[in-house]
Enzyme design. Structure first.
Site, mmCIF file in Angstrom:
data_model
loop_
_atom_site.group_PDB
_atom_site.id
_atom_site.type_symbol
_atom_site.label_atom_id
_atom_site.label_comp_id
_atom_site.label_asym_id
_atom_site.label_seq_id
_atom_site.Cartn_x
_atom_site.Cartn_y
_atom_site.Cartn_z
ATOM 1 N N LEU C 43 11.736 7.589 29.294
ATOM 2 C CA LEU C 43 13.214 7.480 29.416
ATOM 3 C C LEU C 43 13.913 8.436 29.935
ATOM 4 O O LEU C 43 14.354 8.592 30.917
ATOM 5 C CB LEU C 43 13.814 6.968 28.016
ATOM 6 C CG LEU C 43 13.889 4.776 28.275
ATOM 7 C CD1 LEU C 43 15.224 4.872 27.204
ATOM 8 C CD2 LEU C 43 13.792 4.021 29.636
ATOM 9 N N ARG C 330 20.214 2.160 6.988
ATOM 10 C CA ARG C 330 18.445 2.603 7.161
ATOM 11 C C ARG C 330 18.327 3.645 6.247
ATOM 12 O O ARG C 330 17.588 2.933 5.638
ATOM 13 C CB ARG C 330 18.517 2.880 8.281
ATOM 14 C CG ARG C 330 18.168 2.216 9.698
ATOM 15 C CD ARG C 330 18.475 2.278 10.202
ATOM 16 N NE ARG C 330 17.630 1.771 11.850
ATOM 17 C CZ ARG C 330 17.531 2.077 13.100
ATOM 18 N NH1 ARG C 330 16.908 3.458 13.227
ATOM 19 N NH2 ARG C 330 17.123 1.004 14.036
ATOM 20 N N HIS C 401 10.053 7.130 11.294
ATOM 21 C CA HIS C 401 10.313 6.521 12.967
ATOM 22 C C HIS C 401 10.780 6.722 14.642
ATOM 23 O O HIS C 401 10.269 6.915 15.538
ATOM 24 C CB HIS C 401 11.912 4.350 13.015
ATOM 25 C CG HIS C 401 11.584 4.203 13.955
ATOM 26 N ND1 HIS C 401 11.129 3.532 14.418
ATOM 27 C CD2 HIS C 401 13.059 3.474 14.155
ATOM 28 C CE1 HIS C 401 11.636 2.419 15.747
ATOM 29 N NE2 HIS C 401 13.023 2.950 15.141
#
Lengths: 275, 228, 637
Positions: C43, C330, C401
């Site tokens: 991106l 999280r 992650h």
């Protein structure tokens, strides 16, 4: 479980390839196909042999890197699943799996199971976009797109560019790939102003590449891990003949397909001279 | 290295040079030929109406040779274009996969769609034989070809068992060809709809079956003695 | 060394406007005379390359994959945040800014985050115009969903494939520029070193992964957009190819590395099933809306979940955090899962897993509703595990992650090496110690579409670029280094494979520098990593040669860098004597076991400098100044 992997080994693009059988013991049914190849490769490296080259990256079915034929079916027997998510429990103990790269003139071989899919990039480069430079956009909600229209565009946009459609097609045609992008952008109102130009350019490029023709038989959509419908091909056909009919000039140009990787390294630097 | 070789842009293939264009041509010519096949069937079913009606129908077709030849030329052009496109595409498709798979399974396609390449040529061979037998009369095994007495020619021609068998076999292949071709032509010109296309595929099967049944009813009737 | 973040003075709302006005511009006719190298095509990289190409610069873009479309941005599922306030629920740029700073546990730079929130609005517009098929209402307007860490609905999404669609938008914009001739794309090309000449970043050394050729590319500015380094843990949700090599080699050339120990652990991933495991698969965070998380009360309870009666189950999140329950952030959810598994109450064959149970939700809402909400996730779970989550509780476990750390950049995204810019996950900037869901896509695109095109231009306009070529000593030295490393890796011919080293490194990192860390463990880890690195350079085996496609060689180079980075991460974690966001030091917790920040001593960015292979890295601090969002203790009880 134990499996026999019969794998196409080919050193380089112009090298001569052949199948070699490798027994793999201790295959865990929970493994993915790629993890099974990892296990094989680890043992090959330990024996001092070259591991099997295969393409992979995200290993969650979205990047489109992986893919090869398993027993004559692209991505193996499970529908809507790429090889990275295909677990070994779908095979039987003792089974032989034939792993073969995608075979198409437009996907020249690179090594073992790896092929060169730059022809897909060139098809997109020819016109697979909406020409809007950064900063030109109006507010997102000034362009209304009905939910059903957005959903249909999304169905076509789900393509991951893996090449299974070409691999499955008896003619090695790229119609499903090209049609998917033409449909995704053509269905949305944002893409309509450029619709004719896009169809002419992308179809022209697809035809310059050594892909075969579509015979409407539907193997591609059956092999597609994202289950892109055959409808996108008819949309491409319609956009193309309508655009050809309306076309006022002959300005469409295509890009010469290129199969070479080398850029001709000019570097001849002696590392000892610098240290 | 980049996917592009800079400054080497080629002229785009024309409509006819493109595979998509050729498929549109095949769809249009296929449609013309399909209409002929249907019309030809309807006309020939008059054989069941008796010798007089049938021969009168044949004579009607010949009432103006100019119109007849216009129709024939349109059909010949359609056949030539259909075949030329097919042959060119087939050659291209062969080049598109220079090294074949050691193993390849069909997962989604119909038998009919995969057999278009050989059902087509056999039907062509049949059409040539058929024209030589019933239009030109060069080949007419088992009896004398009588120009003008079409009823006689048909009844006598089909009473030879192998002529009828060849005819029935070829017509079945034509049916197979049409079963894919009838819906495929819509796909080639750009019509596919998730609700309509499945119906169209069923309709293609029904139409193809009716055409086959209609045609083979004639030699069967001759062999069975209903048409003498 | 002092670090100047170059934050514009004045009110935060006007900072970016002021900065843009103060920037110097490049004459349009001169732009094409300047070459900009963009490494990475995700991106951030694709959007930067496309936008700079549109402006008229001569851009060269590099990716190691076979096509720029395969960058790992493609795997983002959930969505992208934007302060559009389309839902009329009270959202604003200021609120997105506030949520992000707070969510990052007050370790991010306020001015950067404010600019990110401002740009979020334009990103959605740009992506819609490109044809990204965002989810819509029946009436045709854009729709939103809620995500963790926010009380407003501001997440835009395209089914579960938002990252894919945004990346394809950027990729298509990039391909358009390739067609225009402004961008030259180099796929299957890996950057292996940075060339710094007279203090400026002026080029890169690349290896053609098919032919093995080494090349030098010169430019007036270099942009690294090469993603995060979560693969230092071997098992992560990152793509197999994701690596630190580009930013690590730039670090070794003088760029400082910011907050390397800030890593994010995602609580809902499919657990590891065996030693062969090559990566972890994420299940969307949204599952925690309806699923209940539990483990058996008794250690080693091997009964199937359906036979464990209610009174023998421990719904530990609901028990410990009655007000937030299963919806804690999280980092909290992940730490608690690890704690119960460490107690021996984990489930599944490996004992590393907890149940995520939908049976109550199915009873309450019916299977149909659950299928509508999560059908595709349930299908994916079933495909991988062969268990039907409608009948048997899912098993989940946390996994690495995202990495909030990265190369240190100033407000202009420039590193401490002039001319070297870093964008996206590869820089350290906007997320502090914890990233909120749906913010990674936002940051990548903000950097690429709306920041770098200005700041790179400003750099070009205000600097001189003397001609450089391959005869320069710096170039020869850099190429020589790369060549030597490759030859060394190929010549060791030891006994162990690259993957076996990588797995062992990952295990050390996960055990000691993962979800919870201790000074003792980190010290031990540093020693173990050094020993393992020494063994690697003695005993690794890399088959094949350097002049064709050699995936083992690629991996070996990347793992070599992971060793050095892993050590730095441990050093950083060891020095940061506090717990914040994803960084949890067991010594620093509240009496009830929550993370305890130390704003007095650690409210700064730790920027580490490379000093050599065997000397300790240097630490430079960039103090963080919170003028708008005042640090407070997070509580979810």
């Amino acid at each position: 479980m134990k499996l026999t992997l019969r794998i196409w080994r080919q050193k380089s693009r112009n090298g001569k390839g052949k199948f070699i059988s490798y027994p793999v013991y201790n295959v865990n049914p929970e493994m993915s196909m790629l993890e099974c190849l990892d296990v094989l490769n680890e043992s090959l490296i330990e024996r001092g042999e070259e591991p099997v080259a295969f393409e992979h990256d995200c290993r969650e079915g979205i990047c489109g890197s992986c893919g090869f034929m398993i027993n004559g079916i692209p991505h193996g027997p499970l529908p809507a699943t790429t090889v990275c998510q295909l677990t070994m429990r779908h095979f039987k103990d003792g089974q032989e799996l034939v792993l073969e790269p995608w075979r198409a003139a437009a996907f020249p071989s690179v090594k073992d199971l790896v092929v060169d899919r730059r022809s897909f990039d060139r098809i997109i480069e020819a016109g697979g976009y909406i020409s809007v430079s950064t900063g030109n956009a109006p507010d997102g909600n000034t362009i209304l797109v009905g939910k059903d229209v957005a959903d249909r565009a999304m169905d076509a946009a789900a393509c991951i560019g893996c090449g299974a459609c070409v691999a499955a097609c008896p003619n090695a045609s790229a119609a499903l790939f090209t049609g998917a992008k033409i449909s995704h952008l053509g269905i949305l109102p944002q893409g309509v102003p450029e619709q004719d130009r896009r169809a002419l350019n992308m179809v022209a490029q697809m035809n310059v590449e050594p892909f075969g023709s579509c015979t409407n038989i539907g193997e591609c959509t059956g092999a597609c891990p994202k289950e892109i419908p055959l409808e996108v091909i008819s949309r491409m056909n319609r956009d193309y003949w309508q655009a050809s009919w309306k076309q006022r000039d002959e300005l469409v140009r295509t890009i010469t397909p290129m199969t070479e990787w080398s850029t001709g390294s000019k570097l001849k630097i002696d590392p000892n001279a610098t240290s | 290295m980049s996917a592009t070789a800079i400054n080497s842009q080629l002229r785009a293939p024309s409509f006819w040079q493109s595979t998509n264009g050729k498929k549109v041509v095949m769809a249009v010519t296929g449609c013309i030929l399909l209409l002929f096949v249907i019309g030809h069937l309807l006309g020939n079913l008059l054989v069941f109406a008796g010798r007089a009606r049938y021969n009168a129908y044949a004579a009607f077709l010949h009432f103006d040779d100019t119109i007849l030849w216009i129709v024939r030329i349109v059909l010949i052009i359609a056949v030539v274009l259909h075949i030329t496109a097919t042959v060119q595409l087939a050659l291209r498709n062969k080049r598109a996969r220079p090294i074949g798979y050691s193993r390849k399974e069909a997962i989604n396609s119909s038998y009919a769609s995969r057999t278009m390449y050989w059902s087509g040529p056999i039907v062509l061979a049949f059409v040539i034989f058929h024209l030589l037998e019933f239009t030109a009369g060069y080949i007419h095994p088992g009896s004398q070809f009588i120009r003008g007495d079409v009823y006689h020619n048909v009844a006598a021609g089909f009473s030879v068992w192998w002529v009828s068998a060849w005819y029935i076999f070829s017509l079945c292949l034509l049916g197979l060809h049409l079963r894919h071709g009838i819906w495929s032509m819509f796909q080639s010109v750009g019509y596919n709809h998730p609700r309509h296309t499945p119906l169209l595929k069923k309709a293609a099967l029904v139409i193809a079956a009716l055409i086959v049944l209609g045609y083979i009813s004639i030699p069967i009737s001759v062999l069975a003695g209903f048409v003498k | 060394m002092t670090l100047d973040a170059k934050i514009p003075s004045g009110p935060i709302e006007l900072a970016w406007d002021k900065a843009r006005f103060d920037m110097k511009l490049v004459n349009p006719a001169n732009k094409r005379k300047h070459t900009i190298l963009v490494v990475g095509s995700g991106l951030a990289g694709a959007s930067a390359a496309a936008s700079l190409g549109e402006l008229g610069y001569n851009v060269e873009c590099f990716c190691f994959q076979d096509s720029p479309r395969r960058a790992h941005s493609i795997a983002a599922q959930g969505g992208i945040n934007a302060a559009k306030n389309y839902q009329n629920d009270g959202d604003s740029i200021y609120r997105l800014f506030y949520d992000t700073v707070k969510g990052g546990d007050f370790r991010a730079r306020e001015a950067n985050v404010y600019r990110l929130a401002e740009n979020s609005v334009k990103i959605i517009d740009q992506c819609v115009a490109q044809g990204v098929p965002f989810a819509r209402e029946y009436g045709g307007s854009l729709t939103n969903r809620s995500f963790g860490g926010a009380q407003v609905s501001r997440t835009f999404y395209a089914r579960g494939q938002t990252g894919q669609q945004l990346l394809l938008g950027a990729y298509q914009a990039l391909e358009r520029q390739v067609h225009e001739g402004t961008v030259t794309m180099y796929p299957r090309t890996e950057m292996l070193d940075l060339i710094v000449i007279d203090g400026q970043a002026r080029g890169i050394v690349t290896r053609n992964l098919i032919t093995g050729e080494l090349n030098v590319h010169f430019g007036d500015a270099v942009i690294l957009a090469t993603g995060g380094y979560g693969n230092v843990y071997y098992l992560s949700t990152n793509a197999k190819g994701s690596n630190t090599t580009a930013i690590w080699r730039a670090h070794k050339r003088g760029a400082l590395f910011g907050n390397p120990c800030f890593t994010q652990i995602h609580p809902t991933c499919i657990p590891v099933s065996g030693d062969y495991q090559s990566k972890l698969t994420l299940m969307s965070e949204s599952l925690r809306n309806d699923g209940r998380i539990w483990v058996p009360k008794k250690k080693g309870d091997k009964r199937p979940p359906n036979q464990i009666p209610e009174e023998d189950r421990d719904y530990y999140l609901e028990r410990r955090y009655p007000s937030f329950g299963n919806l804690v952030p999280r980092d909290v959810a992940s730490r608690n899962a690890k704690a119960v598994c460490d107690e021996g109450r984990g489930v599944g064959e490996t004992g590393l897993g907890v149940y995520l149970d939908f049976s109550d939700a199915i009873k309450r809402l019916g299977e149909h509703t659950i299928r509508e909400r999560y059908g595709n996730l349930f299908d994916m779970y079933q495909r991988i595990t062969d268990e039907d989550p409608y009948k048997v509780p899912m098993r989940i476990y946390p996994a690495i992650h995202y990495t909030m750390g990265g190369l240190w950049v100033d407000y202009y995204l420039q590193t401490t090496i002039p001319g070297l810019f870093v964008a996206g996950e590869a820089n350290f900037s906007d997320h502090g110690a914890n990233r909120l869901g749906a913010s990674a896509l936002m940051q990548g695109l903000s950097d690429g579409y709306f920041i770098l095109p200005y700041t790179v231009g400003n750099y070009i306009a205000t600097n001189k670029f003397p001609k450089v070529d391959e005869s320069r000593g710096e170039v020869r030295e850099a190429v020589g280094c790369v060549q030597q490393t490759i030859e060394k890796l190929l010549s060791i011919k030891g006994k162990r494979t690259v993957d076996s080293f990588h797995r062992e490194l990952g295990k050390i990192m996960w055990d000691e520098c993962g979800m919870s860390r201790t000074a003792h463990g980190l010290e031990k880890a540093i020693g173990q990593i050094r020993a393992l690195r020494d063994e690697f350079w003695q005993n690794v085996t890399v088959p094949g040669s350097g002049d064709d496609l050699n995936q083992s060689l690629e991996k070996a180079g990347r793992v070599a860098d992971f060793f050095e980075l892993g050590e730095l991460m441990c050093i950083d974690a060891l020095h940061r004597n506090e717990s914040c966001g994803g960084h949890f030091r067991e010594e620093y917790q509240t009496p009830d076991g929550e993370a305890q920040r130390d704003d007095e001593h650690f409210s700064y960015v730790a920027a580490w400098g490379y000093t050599g292979p065997s000397s300790s890295p240097s630490l430079t601090r960039e103090p963080l100044d919170f003028q708008y969002v005042h640090p407070s203790q997070r509580s979810y009880k």
